[in-house]
Design an enzyme around this catalytic site. Structure first.
Site, PDB file in Angstrom:
ATOM      1  N   HIS A  20       0.840  -1.201   0.000  1.00  0.00           N
ATOM      2  CA  HIS A  20       0.000   0.000   0.000  1.00  0.00           C
ATOM      3  C   HIS A  20       0.881   1.259   0.000  1.00  0.00           C
ATOM      4  O   HIS A  20       0.711   2.161  -0.826  1.00  0.00           O
ATOM      5  CB  HIS A  20      -0.916  -0.041   1.231  1.00  0.00           C
ATOM      6  N   GLU A  21       1.852   1.285   0.922  1.00  0.00           N
ATOM      7  CA  GLU A  21       2.719   2.462   1.035  1.00  0.00           C
ATOM      8  C   GLU A  21       3.635   2.603  -0.180  1.00  0.00           C
ATOM      9  O   GLU A  21       3.916   3.704  -0.631  1.00  0.00           O
ATOM     10  CB  GLU A  21       3.560   2.404   2.316  1.00  0.00           C
TER      11      GLU A  21
ATOM     12  N   HIS B 125       1.918   4.383  -2.953  1.00  0.00           N
ATOM     13  CA  HIS B 125       1.983   5.842  -2.759  1.00  0.00           C
ATOM     14  C   HIS B 125       3.349   6.362  -3.215  1.00  0.00           C
ATOM     15  O   HIS B 125       3.450   7.348  -3.945  1.00  0.00           O
ATOM     16  CB  HIS B 125       1.868   6.199  -1.272  1.00  0.00           C
TER      17      HIS B 125
ATOM     18  N   ASP C  50      -5.803   8.754   3.414  1.00  0.00           N
ATOM     19  CA  ASP C  50      -5.724   8.982   1.965  1.00  0.00           C
ATOM     20  C   ASP C  50      -6.949   9.729   1.440  1.00  0.00           C
ATOM     21  O   ASP C  50      -6.837  10.605   0.589  1.00  0.00           O
ATOM     22  CB  ASP C  50      -5.593   7.637   1.244  1.00  0.00           C
TER      23      ASP C  50
END
Ligand code: ZN
Length: 392
Positions: free
Chosen positions: A68-69, A72, A167
């Protein structure tokens, strides 16, 4: 924010760290899965199987958060918004960005990348769970995959809540920013929703706690506190940036600072400068030119009896990069330097001339006054509003 970070590995060039607090989260997960969730999902196995399932799920969660990170971070790098590194900590993970996003579109894309990745990963995991189930005989594996799939979907949904710094809050800010062309007001609104959402979590946490769901309650309470803190910090940072950004150091420095002549004795330095002005270090000048720096650390190794015989010139050293700045440096950069390396003031030099001193206290005081003056009108003291009609 972090207790103790250990570097785990690198992914696509991003260093991934794990904070010690994550271990607490991992333990909680293994414990609650092995004792509660998995035995009721797939009954009839040995305890050791459930523990291994719990460990596998915790490891899977770690990877899910890292992915997930990383999503980003990859989008941010693509859009030239540098990411320092990725850290896993008790409330999940963070990809730390250096500075603010450069455009509304960039921030929207960067923020959306995380939940989109989690949702896609969740779908894959659920499909994997379905396959393991259909093939048969893999019930524990199917349960772990299914659980991770659900968790990734929850991660995506929770992060889409429009409350900064989640987010969804970043996406909200990006949309407001592009619509109203005002980064500051967009941040204020998004951070405001973050504060409200944080408060809601705190209240739900308290309720859960009172109803006997102690762990859930404490957990929600802490996440709520964390979100509120992060939201108000984001707002403060934005205001500081707005006020100091683009302003030169020369606007805030005190000109003609106290400086020490090189031929002064250490005894006089201590008596007439250090004890009188209460600064840890002083600039040393000859005819207005900065020739060195001297501080308490430079004289501690001297014997007290030598203080009257030794001079400043003998004990001083070259001023460090983190002690000096120039008049046209951005004040925001100077402030960042001071909060990074912790000197309470910077000596301002123009070429080799000492022209001023910039103190963190002055900057903070300026910010406080400016914020006070620029407070929105509707929160003014009632007393001030009464003056209006009376004066007319
Ligand atoms: Zn995210």
């Amino acid at each position: 924010m972090f207790i103790y970070r250990v570097r785990l590995f690198s992914l696509f060039g991003f260093k991934v760290y794990m904070d010690a607090s994550w271990l607490l989260l991992a333990l909680l997960i293994v414990w609650s899965l092995a004792l509660g969730v998995f035995p009721s999902l797939v009954p009839g196995y040995r305890m050791s199987i459930y523990v291994w399932m719990g460990i596998a799920a915790a490891a899977g969660l770690l990877l899910s958060i890292v992915l997930h990170e990383t999503a980003h971070a990859l989008v941010a790098r693509r859009l030239e918004m540098p990411i320092r590194d990725i850290t896993l900590f008790i409330f999940g993970g963070v990809a730390e960005m250096e500075g603010e996003p450069t455009s509304a579109r960039g921030e929207l894309l960067m923020a959306a990348a995380g939940p989109v990745t989690s949702a896609a990963l969740g779908l894959l995991l659920m499909m994997g769970s379905g396959v393991a189930m259909a093939v048969g005989g893999f019930a524990p594996a199917a349960a772990v995959l299914g659980y991770l799939g659900t968790l990734n979907w929850l991660l995506a949904i929770f992060n889409l809540i429009p409350a900064f710094p989640l987010d969804g809050g970043r996406m909200l800010r990006a949309m407001l920013w592009s619509w109203r062309k005002d980064f500051a007001s967009a941040t204020r609104i998004a951070a405001g929703s973050g504060q409200i959402f944080g408060l809601i979590l705190i209240l739900i946490g308290l309720l859960q706690f009172l109803r006997g769901a102690v762990l859930n309650g404490v957990w929600l309470f802490l996440i709520g506190l964390f979100l509120r803190g992060a939201a108000s910090l984001a707002n403060q940072e934005m205001l500081t940036r707005k006020i100091l950004g683009g302003e030169p150091v020369s606007r805030f420095m005190t000109p003609n600072p106290i400086s020490v002549p090189p031929d002064l004795s250490i005894q006089n330095l201590v008596d007439d400068y250090i004890y009188r002005h209460h600064h840890g270090s002083f600039p040393v000048t000859r005819d207005g030119r900065l020739v060195g720096c001297i501080g308490t650390a430079d004289i501690t190794m001297l014997d007290r009896s030598d203080w009257s015989r030794r001079t400043v010139a003998e004990q001083m050293r070259r001023c460090g990069e983190d002690e000096i700045t120039t008049p046209d440096t951005d004040a925001l950069q100077a402030m960042a330097k001071m909060s990074r390396t912790k000197p309470s003031r910077l000596f301002v030099t123009d070429g080799d001339r000492l022209v001023g001193v910039l103190s963190l206290r002055d900057l903070v005081e300026f910010l406080r006054v400016k914020l006070e003056l620029e407070r929105p009108r509707h929160v003014q003291e009632p007393g001030l509003m009464l003056v209006g009609p009376a004066a007319r």
